[in-house]
Design an enzyme around this catalytic site. Structure first.
Site, mmCIF file in Angstrom:
data_model
loop_
_atom_site.group_PDB
_atom_site.id
_atom_site.type_symbol
_atom_site.label_atom_id
_atom_site.label_comp_id
_atom_site.label_asym_id
_atom_site.label_seq_id
_atom_site.Cartn_x
_atom_site.Cartn_y
_atom_site.Cartn_z
ATOM 1 N N HIS A 56 0.747 2.754 5.827
ATOM 2 C CA HIS A 56 0.560 2.187 4.497
ATOM 3 C C HIS A 56 0.411 0.686 4.631
ATOM 4 O O HIS A 56 1.079 0.065 5.470
ATOM 5 C CB HIS A 56 1.760 2.515 3.587
ATOM 6 C CG HIS A 56 1.436 2.396 2.146
ATOM 7 N ND1 HIS A 56 1.434 1.190 1.489
ATOM 8 C CD2 HIS A 56 1.055 3.328 1.238
ATOM 9 C CE1 HIS A 56 1.080 1.395 0.228
ATOM 10 N NE2 HIS A 56 0.835 2.680 0.040
ATOM 11 N N ASP B 256 1.176 10.694 0.205
ATOM 12 C CA ASP B 256 0.211 11.792 0.289
ATOM 13 C C ASP B 256 0.577 12.836 1.333
ATOM 14 O O ASP B 256 -0.001 13.921 1.346
ATOM 15 C CB ASP B 256 -1.183 11.228 0.610
ATOM 16 C CG ASP B 256 -1.697 10.364 -0.523
ATOM 17 O OD1 ASP B 256 -1.538 10.784 -1.673
ATOM 18 O OD2 ASP B 256 -2.217 9.275 -0.256
HETATM 19 N N1 CMC Z 1 -3.039 7.313 12.346
HETATM 20 C C1 CMC Z 1 -3.174 6.669 13.523
HETATM 21 N N2 CMC Z 1 -3.183 5.334 13.665
HETATM 22 C C2 CMC Z 1 -3.066 4.607 12.555
HETATM 23 C C3 CMC Z 1 -2.928 5.187 11.292
HETATM 24 C C4 CMC Z 1 -2.912 6.601 11.211
HETATM 25 N N3 CMC Z 1 -2.768 7.209 10.028
HETATM 26 N N4 CMC Z 1 -2.833 4.229 10.352
HETATM 27 C C5 CMC Z 1 -2.925 3.070 11.007
HETATM 28 N N5 CMC Z 1 -3.067 3.297 12.334
HETATM 29 C C6 CMC Z 1 -3.126 2.269 13.398
HETATM 30 C C7 CMC Z 1 -4.498 1.615 13.434
HETATM 31 O O1 CMC Z 1 -5.383 2.288 14.301
HETATM 32 C C8 CMC Z 1 -4.134 0.224 13.914
HETATM 33 O O2 CMC Z 1 -3.901 0.302 15.298
HETATM 34 P P1 CMC Z 1 -4.243 -0.972 16.260
HETATM 35 O O3 CMC Z 1 -3.336 -2.062 15.792
HETATM 36 O O4 CMC Z 1 -3.956 -0.482 17.626
HETATM 37 O O5 CMC Z 1 -5.702 -1.273 16.026
HETATM 38 C C9 CMC Z 1 -2.789 -0.051 13.243
HETATM 39 O O6 CMC Z 1 -2.194 1.253 13.050
HETATM 40 C C10 CMC Z 1 -2.879 -0.774 11.895
HETATM 41 O O7 CMC Z 1 -3.782 -0.026 11.067
HETATM 42 P P2 CMC Z 1 -4.668 -0.666 9.911
HETATM 43 O O8 CMC Z 1 -5.771 0.264 9.605
HETATM 44 O O9 CMC Z 1 -5.014 -2.071 10.304
HETATM 45 O O10 CMC Z 1 -3.617 -0.732 8.735
HETATM 46 P P3 CMC Z 1 -3.979 -0.982 7.219
HETATM 47 O O11 CMC Z 1 -2.763 -1.563 6.588
HETATM 48 O O12 CMC Z 1 -5.254 -1.730 7.101
HETATM 49 O O13 CMC Z 1 -4.276 0.496 6.672
HETATM 50 C C11 CMC Z 1 -4.007 2.672 5.813
HETATM 51 C C12 CMC Z 1 -3.389 1.263 5.946
HETATM 52 C C13 CMC Z 1 -3.164 3.452 4.800
HETATM 53 C C14 CMC Z 1 -5.428 2.583 5.303
HETATM 54 C C15 CMC Z 1 -3.972 3.341 7.200
HETATM 55 O O14 CMC Z 1 -2.651 3.446 7.663
HETATM 56 C C16 CMC Z 1 -4.632 4.722 7.168
HETATM 57 O O15 CMC Z 1 -5.844 4.830 7.331
HETATM 58 N N6 CMC Z 1 -3.810 5.835 6.959
HETATM 59 C C17 CMC Z 1 -4.370 7.155 6.835
HETATM 60 C C18 CMC Z 1 -4.963 7.338 5.441
HETATM 61 C C19 CMC Z 1 -3.876 7.490 4.382
HETATM 62 O O16 CMC Z 1 -2.898 8.202 4.568
HETATM 63 N N7 CMC Z 1 -4.086 6.806 3.253
HETATM 64 C C20 CMC Z 1 -3.192 6.893 2.109
HETATM 65 C C21 CMC Z 1 -2.526 5.605 1.842
HETATM 66 S S1 CMC Z 1 -1.143 5.808 0.714
HETATM 67 C C22 CMC Z 1 -1.859 6.183 -0.771
HETATM 68 C C23 CMC Z 1 -2.314 4.983 -1.500
HETATM 69 O O17 CMC Z 1 -1.460 4.141 -1.862
HETATM 70 O O18 CMC Z 1 -3.518 4.892 -1.740
#
Ligand code: CMC
Length: 429
Positions: free
Chosen positions: A307, A364
């Protein structure tokens, strides 16, 4: 004297005021940065940028705290219900008995849709994505209430618009499902509470009334309470961004639905179940799933994990994990996907990849399992999120409209394209 932060830009020292929120959150106010220095800030994805000041929802992602208007989500989940929480989020205070009764009546009054609106449903193919229908329908609803297209609402108008949006969302959602499944539409029943009435419109048939198990109705209501607001997430920021042009609430909310649709936002609840189903049918071991999620050569992400804000735990996920057990027990059902989800969570929480990156289950991860148990079809999951998020969208739009200092949102950019060049005639390209 109020706090400032100093920066030296091209040899010139400049002091920026610090804004301190009621929960002691601090922000550097850079309003005069460009005028005084010519510089702008760059913050990809707004990870460090407050786009507004708000009194609606507080989140502390490090501590796993979520509060609507100061009330902890755990207390609202246990003691409140969706309509009371919606009122709180929109109007700022818990309603009195009379206020809640009036709100409930208004919503019941506005739940049926105009008979002409049915023609809109007929125009969509049965395969139309429900979120596309929902976004289109909010604009359509506004065409029947021209006074609600004004942008300066007094309390009475806000009540009416809120009742209309909350009521119509449930009808549009249920009708969308009926349309996709080729079943006859079912009128709302004003004697039922909001969540019970929605399930009635979804599942009742002519001569066959659907009677939701109280635990099922309660589980749906809980999901809606947990989604009611979440401060400046992608869809709510979209509602504010669109609304900042002084367009009406309905058009702004319609844009919010579009933003919510994506799998990185509201669409994640659907993506979680689809992923768990694939893991189940392919017979993947938990180790294989975890390895794949960690593999940087694969674009596989563990859906429902991670998140932008929560870096400890998502309090909503904790509440829903317990609700899964309650609703499955009440229905005397087992769900193999719940066992897989639990095993993934357990393994991920002791794996340094997830621990180091502070990746925990988000709302989720378990909401899809609860919705599956309730009988909500997969393609309606994100619509449920939209239904829950409606109070937050309305409250944020109204808060922005009431702020005399609010201006049209217009970010800057760092241009990285070609510098000036001359037009080339066709034969010279
Ligand atoms: N599985 C594997 N690796 C992950 C995941 C995941 N679900 N989420 C983040 N990472 C890794 C990502 O690859 C990155 O690694 P590195 O630093 O080695 O490059 C690191 O963690 C940071 O990720 P980010 O994408 O920069 O983090 P963010 O804050 O931009 O993204 C997120 C947050 C929710 C989009 C992301 O965690 C994600 O894609 N999760 C899966 C989709 C999901 O469950 N979304 C629902 C969010 S909650 C509902 C809402 O409020 O909308």
């Amino acid at each position: 004297m109020s706090e400032t932060v100093k920066a030296t830009i091209e040899g010139k020292e400049i002091a920026f005021p610090v804004i301190v929120g009621t929960e002691n959150e601090k922000a550097i106010d850079i309003a005069k940065l460009r005028a005084e220095t010519g510089y702008i800030t760059y913050d990809d994805g707004y990870k460090n940028t407050a786009a507004c000041r708000s009194k609606i929802t507080f989140i502390d992602g490090e501590q796993g705290i979520l509060q609507y208007r100061g009330y902890p989500i755990e207390q609202l989940a246990e003691k409140s219900n969706f309509l009371e929480t919606a009122y709180l989020v929109i109007f700022g205070e818990l309603p009195t008995k009379a206020e809640l009764a009036h709100f409930r009546e208004l919503i019941a009054e506005h739940t049926p849709i105009h008979h002409n609106m049915r023609h809109h449903f007929e125009g969509f193919p049965a395969s139309a994505p429900p979120m596309a229908i929902l976004a289109a329908m909010f604009n359509a609803v506004s065409c029947y209430s021209s006074h609600l297209l004004e942008v300066d609402y007094d309390r009475e108008t806000l009540l009416e618009a809120s009742a209309k949006l909350l009521g119509k969302t449930s009808t549009i959602a249920a009708y969308t499902h009926k349309k996709a499944s080729g079943r006859p539409f079912c009128h709302s029943n004003p004697t039922l509470d909001y969540s019970a009435n929605f399930l009635h419109m979804m599942f009742s048939e002519p001569y066959k009334e659907y009677l939701g198990h109280p635990d099922v109705v309660r589980a749906l209501d809980l999901i809606l309470v947990l989604h009611a607001d979440h401060e400046q997430n992608c869809s709510t920021s979209t509602v504010r961004m669109v609304g900042s042009s002084r367009v009406n609430l309905f058009a702004s909310v319609s844009a919010g639905v579009a933003a919510l649709w994506g799998p990185l936002h509201g669409g994640a609840n659907l993506a979680v179940i689809q992923q768990l189903e694939r893991i189940h049918s392919a017979g993947m071991t938990i180790d294989q799933v975890i390895d794949k999620a960690k593999d940087k050569n694969s674009d596989f992400r563990l859906m429902g994990f991670g998140h932008r804000i929560y870096k400890n735990f998502d309090p909503r996920a904790k509440i829903l994990k317990t609700a899964c057990d309650r609703v499955l027990d009440a229905l005397k059902r087992k769900d193999p996907l719940l066992d897989i989800a639990r095993a993934i969570e357990e393994r991920a929480l002791e794996d340094s990849y997830f621990v180091d990156r502070k990746l925990y289950p988000n709302v989720d991860f378990y909401s899809g399992i609860v919705m599956r148990a309730i009988g909500i079809p997969l393609d309606m999951f994100t619509v449920m999120f939209a239904m829950g998020r409606m109070p937050g969208w309305i409250a944020n739009w109204q808060e922005m409209r009431q702020d005399p200092k609010s201006v049209i949102n217009r970010p800057r950019q760092v241009y990285e394209g070609h510098t000036k060049r001359d037009y080339l005639a066709m034969d010279k390209r």
